[in-house]
Design a protein around this motif. Structure first.
Motif: not given
Length: 111
Positions: A99-107
């Motif tokens: 899932d890319a959601d944690p990375l997108l939230r970090w960005f």
């Protein structure tokens, strides 16, 4: 009496053996994709072929690298390693449904 430049050179086809091995592994990956109708195994094998090309380019002398020799050794190895590892990570991300959601939230939080 031997003069300079008379050393035996490897046969032309033998010099292309690393390239042929990389192409065979890459073609095997494509066969897995088209025959199994599943991209998982084929994508990993195809990325492994690119990593194998980086290893061949790193360890073989220039006269044995064949068509793997495009630019300087450092440029070729770096480019092939980045592409191979990136392809392998992308294939593993698709297989494991990362899932890319944690990375997108970090960005989003960083901006």
């Amino acid at each position: 009496m031997a003069t300079q430049g008379t050393r035996r050179r490897p046969a032309k086809l033998l010099r292309q053996l690393p390239t042929l091995i990389v192409l065979a592994v890459g073609a095997t990956g494509l066969v897995f994709v088209f025959a199994d109708r599943g991209y998982e195994r084929g994508a990993v094998v195809f990325a492994a072929a690119i990593c194998l090309a980086a290893v061949f380019r790193a360890v073989l002398p220039d006269r044995w690298a064949g068509l793997l020799r495009v630019r300087s050794r450092w440029t070729d190895v770096t480019t092939l390693a980045i592409l191979g590892i990136g392809g392998l990570l992308a294939a593993l991300a698709l297989i494991n449904d990362w899932d890319a959601d944690p990375l997108l939230r970090w960005f989003r939080d960083a901006t």
